[in-house]
Design a protein around this motif. Structure first.
Motif, PDB file in Angstrom:
ATOM      1  N   ARG A 189      -6.265  -3.835 -10.617  1.00  0.00           N
ATOM      2  CA  ARG A 189      -5.381  -3.155 -11.645  1.00  0.00           C
ATOM      3  C   ARG A 189      -3.865  -3.346 -11.445  1.00  0.00           C
ATOM      4  NH1 ARG A 189      -8.439   1.069  -9.063  1.00  0.00           N
ATOM      5  NH2 ARG A 189      -6.997   1.575  -7.270  1.00  0.00           N
ATOM      6  N   PHE A 190      -3.468  -3.948 -10.227  1.00  0.00           N
ATOM      7  CA  PHE A 190      -2.214  -4.645  -9.990  1.00  0.00           C
ATOM      8  C   PHE A 190      -1.987  -5.595 -10.862  1.00  0.00           C
ATOM      9  CE2 PHE A 190       0.914  -7.569  -8.459  1.00  0.00           C
ATOM     10  CZ  PHE A 190       2.076  -6.620  -8.017  1.00  0.00           C
ATOM     11  N   ARG A 229       0.824  -1.285  -0.048  1.00  0.00           N
ATOM     12  CA  ARG A 229       0.021  -0.053  -0.040  1.00  0.00           C
ATOM     13  C   ARG A 229       0.810   1.325  -0.045  1.00  0.00           C
ATOM     14  NH1 ARG A 229      -4.195   0.125   4.692  1.00  0.00           N
ATOM     15  NH2 ARG A 229      -2.449  -0.780   5.875  1.00  0.00           N
ATOM     16  N   ASP A 273     -10.629  -3.392  -6.518  1.00  0.00           N
ATOM     17  CA  ASP A 273     -10.137  -2.545  -7.711  1.00  0.00           C
ATOM     18  C   ASP A 273      -8.610  -2.341  -7.964  1.00  0.00           C
ATOM     19  OD1 ASP A 273     -12.302  -1.642  -9.197  1.00  0.00           O
ATOM     20  OD2 ASP A 273     -13.034  -0.167  -7.667  1.00  0.00           O
ATOM     21  N   SER A 274      -7.916  -1.852  -6.657  1.00  0.00           N
ATOM     22  CA  SER A 274      -6.530  -2.028  -6.692  1.00  0.00           C
ATOM     23  C   SER A 274      -5.903  -3.494  -7.287  1.00  0.00           C
ATOM     24  CB  SER A 274      -6.149  -1.548  -5.182  1.00  0.00           C
ATOM     25  OG  SER A 274      -4.734  -1.589  -5.345  1.00  0.00           O
ATOM     26  N   SER A 282      -8.843  -2.747  -1.250  1.00  0.00           N
ATOM     27  CA  SER A 282      -9.656  -2.567  -2.547  1.00  0.00           C
ATOM     28  C   SER A 282      -9.547  -3.561  -3.732  1.00  0.00           C
ATOM     29  CB  SER A 282      -9.127  -1.377  -2.951  1.00  0.00           C
ATOM     30  OG  SER A 282      -9.392  -0.905  -4.313  1.00  0.00           O
ATOM     31  N   GLU A 322       2.164  -0.494  -6.331  1.00  0.00           N
ATOM     32  CA  GLU A 322       1.337  -0.125  -5.213  1.00  0.00           C
ATOM     33  C   GLU A 322       0.078  -1.439  -5.377  1.00  0.00           C
ATOM     34  OE1 GLU A 322      -2.117   3.347  -4.294  1.00  0.00           O
ATOM     35  OE2 GLU A 322      -0.722   3.400  -5.808  1.00  0.00           O
ATOM     36  N   LEU A 323      -0.252  -1.806  -4.159  1.00  0.00           N
ATOM     37  CA  LEU A 323      -1.360  -2.879  -4.202  1.00  0.00           C
ATOM     38  C   LEU A 323      -1.905  -2.732  -2.728  1.00  0.00           C
ATOM     39  CD1 LEU A 323      -2.802  -5.381  -5.001  1.00  0.00           C
ATOM     40  CD2 LEU A 323      -1.000  -6.728  -3.750  1.00  0.00           C
ATOM     41  N   ASP A 324      -3.336  -2.357  -2.907  1.00  0.00           N
ATOM     42  CA  ASP A 324      -4.073  -2.128  -1.563  1.00  0.00           C
ATOM     43  C   ASP A 324      -5.085  -3.476  -1.469  1.00  0.00           C
ATOM     44  OD1 ASP A 324      -5.896  -1.452   0.647  1.00  0.00           O
ATOM     45  OD2 ASP A 324      -6.278   0.343  -0.073  1.00  0.00           O
TER      46      ASP A 324
END
Length: 373
Positions: free
Chosen positions: A126-127, A86, A122-123, A120, A115-117
């Motif tokens: 996206r990753f 994150r 969505d995150s 989320s 970045e990886l949350d």
């Protein structure tokens, strides 16, 4: 079995662990606390690693605790390490620190941050999109990041899911599935899930993954242990669905009872007790040994293949002493595991045939991220 019972599985739906299972589970937990140093006394610290110069490894949650040690040791052994975190600023500062400490000992460390949350989805999507777009191989995915908000009230992610279930199970499951194209390119490759002996006291109701129905009273222990059991169940179905020819093995492991940032969430009096028993608690360097072993030991693929050929009902599980182990009795509940699999894919926005499609090289639509593009 009568026809009525056979045709009415809901009549016998399991609502909780039996008291004997519950007792055996807590015996496993306390046994690990008391005896982990003895059972792991044969292990060196740090754990020597085989050559890993050709490996590309993603390590989630790698700015602290077990993940931090895992990322550093893999990088120093020559692997290309991706810190999936994150806080990328904190990761970059760590990378700079490690590079400075490593200076003069060999080539610069091959390490980067993305970045990886996990709170989320969505995150997560996206990753996975960003990594798959590189069209390169991924050899080891280490789902290390996790939370145990001890004593805290029930909380939910922005996606509407109980925080333990999302961070410890749903998000890593989505990541593992979406990264299959890169893992297949990196074959033989591995998906490593850092689990916990606490799964032994967990129970999963696939119809109430968020623990909101009222049939079970929520506590942080319930949230954490359920999420860890769900992770093993999902991994076991994935283990069965991945054909040998993909070369992608999936496993779970226990790092032991480790002194990590989990202690920050303890009530003050429990923090005091936690600090009184340092002999029994692993350091992060000791706690990462089973992760490093699972990620690098050359015999792991053979062990995975043996279990596949024997139609073993659960995925490979490595104990904190780097030996094969058998997870809890409830983790062998294949009917519940299949329902957890289906419910998980629904919750993370993937079709039920996502794995089969990805193995065939087809694209899948995910409800999260920008996959429709």
């Amino acid at each position: 079995m009568s026809e009525e019972t056979a045709s009415s599985p809901s009549l016998t739906k399991k609502k909780s662990l039996g008291w004997m299972e519950w007792m055996r589970g807590w015996s496993s937990v306390f046994g690990e606390i008391l005896f982990q140093r003895i059972t792991a006394s044969h292990l060196q610290n740090p754990l020597p690693l085989p050559p890993v110069n050709d490996l590309t490894c993603i390590v989630t949650g790698s700015t602290s605790g077990i993940g931090r040690e895992t990322a550093r040791q893999l990088a120093e052994a020559g692997a290309h390490v991706v810190m999936a975190v994150r806080n990328t600023k904190a990761a970059q500062e760590l990378i700079q620190q490690w590079q400075n400490e490593w200076s003069g000992r060999g080539l610069p460390l091959n390490i980067e941050a993305m970045e990886l949350d996990l709170l989320s989805l969505d995150s997560v999507a996206r990753f996975a999109d960003a990594w798959n777009a590189r069209l390169g191989p991924l050899h080891v995915l280490i789902n290390n990041a996790g939370i145990f908000a001890m004593g805290e009230a029930q909380k939910f992610s922005e996606d509407g899911y109980e925080q333990h279930m999302q961070v410890n199970h749903l998000a890593p499951s989505l990541l593992s599935v979406l990264l299959l194209p890169s893992l297949i390119r990196g074959s033989p490759s591995r998906v490593i899930n850092v689990n916990s002996v606490m799964h032994s006291v967990g129970f999963v109701d696939p119809d109430d993954m968020n623990v909101v129905s009222g049939s079970r009273k929520y506590s942080s222990v319930v949230g954490y242990s359920s999420s860890k059991l769900a992770q093993i169940m999902f991994s076991s179905v994935l283990f069965k669905k991945l054909p040998l020819e993909t070369g992608v093995s999936v496993m779970c492991l226990s790092p032991g009872v480790v002194l990590t940032n989990v202690a920050r969430d303890l009530p003050r009096f429990l923090q005091f007790l936690y600090a009184l028993i340092p002999y029994f608690i692993f350091s992060s360097q000791e706690g990462c040994r089973s992760t490093l072993f699972s990620a690098t030991d050359p015999q792991i693929p053979e062990y995975w293949e043996t279990l596949k050929n024997d139609d073993w009902p659960v995925c490979p599980f490595i104990s904190q002493d780097c030996r094969p182990a058998n997870p809890s009795e409830e983790s062998h509940n294949t009917e519940t595991a299949q329902r957890v699999w289906e419910k998980t894919l629904e919750m993370v926005g993937l079709p039920l045939d996502a794995v089969e499609k990805l193995i065939e090289g087809e694209k899948v639509q995910c409800r999260y991220g920008a996959q429709e593009e």
